[in-house]
Design an enzyme around this catalytic site. Structure first.
Site: not given
Length: 310
Positions: A230, A119, A148, A121, A80, A153, A123, A150, A63, A86
């Site tokens: 993903t 990373t 999400d 989950p 995942q 749309r 939130d 994107a 580090y 998640r």
């Protein structure tokens, strides 16, 4: 601008490539506990950089090598797997964050550093990162529902036969199964969605909207089923967020951050992003059903956070 990326697996590598391609970063440090993997990724990315922007790319397994970083991107952790949510990753990746964040904070300038959490989950880990780091909430940012939104749309673009650039559509709440598609706020070229559909004689009934919402919620699962993970979408999301911070663009992005809204959980809402991180959080005008769904999403995030260590 010096950027450190913690975790150089599939996602971290995609993030590194996307960040390199912005042209706004002069140095990227790749950290991974697997030093061989980190060095290989840095070498490969360095070769790619010779065709584009001049970026110094190095690999470290200690580090101390991230010292001087202005922004730290955390992408380490379990990915995942097919059939896994998640939230299923919670205990695995809580341990990862609890190990990483203190080591990061011991080697950066707490007065200026910003942390971007990728990373899952997401939130819950934004909340945990902010708690452990003791940084102001505005400087601990999760990519949230940028991807999400994107996806929403993109699906709408295909259905309406119009560029994604002309569509303003957002997803709020959890970056997960309880996310909320804000249909009431969708606009196309400045027109409300209903008005646009009326003028172009496009059919978008409630059943179709429900199908689109379902596709948004399940996009990651479908990609994981076919591809194993993903990575391109999240890499682009991170680079867009990074560009907004570096250039002090003050665009509104649906990122996750701890705030006083929805009982002080980290969740995605429209937020003004600039050089200092999150500058302001906006409260979207939603339908009663959407508002109820957003409150439910906040409760799910809080419950998952409260279950850490249980």
């Amino acid at each position: 601008m010096k950027i450190a990326i913690i975790g150089v697996g599939t996602v971290g590598s995609a993030v590194a490539t996307a960040v390199k391609n912005t042209g706004f970063v002069h140095e990227i440090v790749l950290f991974d506990r697997d030093g061989i993997r980190a060095r290989a990724a840095a070498e490969d990315l360095g070769h790619a950089a010779s065709f584009g922007f001049d970026v110094k790319i190095s690999a470290v397994s200690n580090y101390r090598g991230i010292r001087g970083s202005d922004i730290v991107i955390i992408s380490a952790g379990a990915n995942q797997k097919p059939g896994e949510t998640r939230t299923d990753l919670l205990n695995k990746n809580v341990a990862v964050i609890e190990d990483i964040v203190p080591r990061v904070m011991a080697n950066v300038d707490a007065k200026k550093v910003k942390i971007i959490v990728v990373t899952n989950p997401l939130d819950v880990l934004v909340m945990l990162t902010q708690k452990i780091s003791k940084l102001p909430a505005a400087r601990v940012i999760g990519t949230g529902t940028m991807l999400d939104s994107a996806r929403l749309r993109t699906i709408l673009s295909r259905h309406l036969s119009v560029s994604t650039q002309s569509i303003c559509a957002q997803v709020f709440g959890e970056h997960g199964d309880s996310s909320v598609v804000a249909w009431s706020g969708v606009t196309v070229g400045g027109f409300s969605l209903d008005e646009f559909c009326k003028q172009l004689k496009v059919s978008l009934p409630a059943t179709t909207r429900n199908t689109i919402s379902h596709r948004v919620h399940n996009a990651a699962y479908e990609i994981i089923q076919g591809r194993g993970a993903t990575w391109d979408g999240i890499g682009a999301s991170v680079s867009d967020l990074l560009r907004c911070i570096i250039n002090d663009e003050r665009r509104i992005l649906t990122v996750s951050c701890v705030s006083g809204v929805q009982n002080a959980v980290a969740m995605s809402l429209p937020r003004v992003i600039g050089a200092t991180g999150v500058i302001a959080t906006l409260n979207p005008k939603l339908s009663s059903d959407e508002s109820a769904a957003l409150r439910k999403s906040a409760k799910i995030i809080k419950k998952n956070y409260d279950n850490i260590g249980k």
